[in-house]
Design an enzyme around this catalytic site. Structure first.
Site, mmCIF file in Angstrom:
data_model
loop_
_atom_site.group_PDB
_atom_site.id
_atom_site.type_symbol
_atom_site.label_atom_id
_atom_site.label_comp_id
_atom_site.label_asym_id
_atom_site.label_seq_id
_atom_site.Cartn_x
_atom_site.Cartn_y
_atom_site.Cartn_z
ATOM 1 N N GLU A 47 1.717 37.985 -60.581
ATOM 2 C CA GLU A 47 2.372 38.997 -59.747
ATOM 3 C C GLU A 47 2.316 38.626 -58.261
ATOM 4 O O GLU A 47 1.258 38.278 -57.727
ATOM 5 C CB GLU A 47 1.684 40.342 -59.978
ATOM 6 N N LYS A 116 9.592 45.776 -60.181
ATOM 7 C CA LYS A 116 8.556 46.620 -60.781
ATOM 8 C C LYS A 116 8.978 48.084 -60.708
ATOM 9 O O LYS A 116 9.404 48.573 -59.654
ATOM 10 C CB LYS A 116 7.237 46.402 -60.039
ATOM 11 N N CYS A 153 3.194 44.009 -64.510
ATOM 12 C CA CYS A 153 1.866 44.619 -64.413
ATOM 13 C C CYS A 153 1.848 46.096 -64.819
ATOM 14 O O CYS A 153 1.834 46.414 -65.999
ATOM 15 C CB CYS A 153 1.295 44.415 -63.011
ATOM 16 N N ILE A 300 -35.895 40.775 -53.602
ATOM 17 C CA ILE A 300 -34.963 40.413 -54.675
ATOM 18 C C ILE A 300 -33.519 40.335 -54.191
ATOM 19 O O ILE A 300 -32.756 39.453 -54.600
ATOM 20 C CB ILE A 300 -35.100 41.403 -55.854
#
Length: 557
Positions: A47, A116, A153, A300
């Protein structure tokens, strides 16, 4: 023309760059040449490929639209060589409006355009802002004797009966160019959407999806097809560029895929890690940064960000900086050094005692008669943020910021301190997901990673209690519930928009839930100023969740 019994369709699963029309055209040409060598008759691109997806308000610039259409015309001219035809996405301005379109070219000319119809306007999508829907559904396109339907899409995701109408108009195969962003387990969702359409229209469908990072969005590729028998016809790789040729044979009234890839799709930890890695790599490279810098605290979050940076960019492109103060533990100093050594990146130590004490001295008179508290703690974070930004200014390195979604949700991050940075690869990962991905990375090296194998995040970092180390003996759980509890409450509030009563019914303490809801709302102003980061969940902060900063609503049942 006699209708053929065999059609070789190449799917170009590529990584375009928004706005780089010339570069995207060059990439399309290279893919077509590759497909031609593999014997393809037709190449299907994704797209808005020539523009890059999503182009957002670039579509409002006439010069951009002209550049895209000129590229489409030039590419159509290439097909005069007798090689594969092409279906490629581009914005087109026509009398009916500016459309999200495809151009179908063969024999040196554009043989058809399609627009579209169903423009998405939810979550990360706001296409109605810049595009107009196609004026009407146009029928299938005759390509060398085969009638091809080309929905775009969202045309297959919504309730508009595009596929069924194309089948009734004589289409034999449906080819769908997509720009479908990643979130966890999205592939299963796409498969179910396509299967539903195949059941309704009876036609095989090829789903071509974009690859690459675009700001917060990650496009994971994983293009595939579902046959008219509702089974998986082929499956392309996830998180990797590819030009794969698939062979389709006519059998009676339908087409069957007889040859195509069947790639293994990563499990959830690998998929999330690779999405974060791809997002960081593309953000850095597409924006022209030579290298990155981050504060390596011995915790972390900064450790996994360091691992992601080395995997995405290489050890030579990361500078890790430890910035100790009086509350920094010996364990943190050792853990940070061990992490940097395991990753092989540059490691510097810049103590912050002098700048923090300098700020404190400058503020002595103003703060006289007050107690020390969060303000003084935040001065440490802001001193570190200033140092990282100075390194960024001096050496042109982008600062990687390292706050996880749990912290960003409840405001446990300091503006102009640890929130400083250009991009955050773990912005959409809750704390327990950070732990899970860290353990996974210590056991596996993802495909395409530039970092080393083995334990790259020291075990002590994973095992010890998390702490910002801004005061003596501080841990995160001094003021927050345990992270498994916090993360579950936050997922209920953010991803699922659940009410307090429903969350309490899951077994959570009511006072804790209402407190976390309050913290979530009052931290909105911080999140508006946060760096962009990779979208991993269905609802990330930024594109998906747009709550007002000024907001007095609280759910009290």
């Amino acid at each position: 023309m006699t209708a053929p019994d065999i059609l070789r369709i190449a799917v170009a699963q590529l990584n375009p760059t928004v706005g780089d029309v010339a570069g995207n055209l060059a990439k399309a040409r290279e893919a077509r040449a590759d497909a031609a060598r593999q014997g393809a008759d037709l190449v299907l691109y994704t797209e808005l490929f020539l523009a890059g997806y999503p182009p957002e308000d670039l579509v409002l610039k006439p010069a951009f639209l002209r550049a895209c259409e000129k590229a489409a015309e030039d590419f159509a001219g290439d097909t005069a060589d007798g090689g594969p035809g092409v279906i490629i996405g581009t914005p087109l301005k026509r009398k009916s409006g500016t459309h999200n379109s495809i151009v179908f070219a063969d024999g040196g000319k554009i043989i058809a355009e399609r627009y579209k119809l169903d423009l998405p306007n939810y979550g990360e999508f706001d296409e109605k802002r810049v595009f107009q829907a196609g004026p009407e559904l146009q029928g299938p396109i005759n390509f060398r004797g085969v009638r091809l339907g080309i929905p775009i899409c969202e045309d297959i995701w919504g309730d508009v009966a595009v596929c069924e109408t194309l089948a009734e108009s004589g289409a034999e195969i449906l080819l769908v160019p997509n720009g479908s962003p990643y979130y966890r387990a999205k592939i299963e969702v796409r498969h179910q959407i396509v299967i539903r359409q195949v059941i309704e229209c009876g036609l095989p469908m090829i789903y071509a999806n974009q690859l690459g990072g675009q700001d917060e969005l990650i496009f994971d590729g994983a293009s595939f097809a579902i046959g008219s028998d509702k089974t998986l016809a082929f499956q392309m790789s996830q998180f990797e560029e590819a030009v794969d040729v698939t062979t389709w044979k006519r059998k009676g009234e339908t087409w069957v895929c007889s040859e195509g890839p069947m790639s293994k799709i990563p499990e959830k930890e690998e998929a999330d890690y690779r999405a974060c890695m791809l997002g960081l790599r593309d953000y850095v490279n597409k924006n022209g940064f030579k290298n990155v810098v981050l504060g390596l605290s011995g915790g972390i979050d900064s450790a996994i960000c360091a691992a992601l940076a080395v995997d995405a960019l290489g050890e030579e492109r990361l500078r890790a900086v430890m910035m100790p103060y009086r509350y920094t533990s010996k364990d943190s100093l050792k853990d940070a050094e061990d992490c940097a050594r395991a990753l092989g990146c540059r490691y510097d130590i810049v103590p912050i005692h002098e700048p923090v004490e300098g700020f404190m001295h400058a503020l002595t008179q103003l703060f006289e008669g007050t107690k020390e508290g969060i303000t003084e703690e935040n001065l440490q974070s802001r001193a570190r943020g200033t140092i990282l930004m100075a390194i960024s200014n001096k050496f042109g390195s982008m600062v990687v910021t390292t706050g996880n979604k749990s912290e960003m949700s409840v405001g446990y991050a300091t503006l102009y301190g640890d929130m400083n940075g250009g991009f955050n690869p773990i912005k959409d990962l809750y704390k327990m997901q950070v732990y899970a991905l860290s353990r996974w990375r210590n056991s596996y090296v993802p495909p395409g990673a530039l970092g080393p194998s083995g334990e790259v995040i020291p075990k002590n970092i994973i095992d010890k209690a998390p702490s910002a180390e801004l005061r003596e003996n501080q841990t995160d759980q001094d003021s927050l519930p345990p992270y498994p509890v916090l993360d579950d409450i936050l997922e209920c509030l953010v991803e699922n928009e659940m009410g307090v009563d429903d969350i309490v019914a899951r077994g959570h303490d009511r006072a804790t839930v209402t407190r976390i809801e309050h913290l979530l709302y009052i931290a909105e102003y911080k999140r508006r100023q946060a760096a962009p980061g990779v979208k991993i969940t269905r609802k990330n902060f930024g594109r998906d969740r747009r709550y007002p900063i000024t907001n007095r609503f609280r759910d009290r049942g």
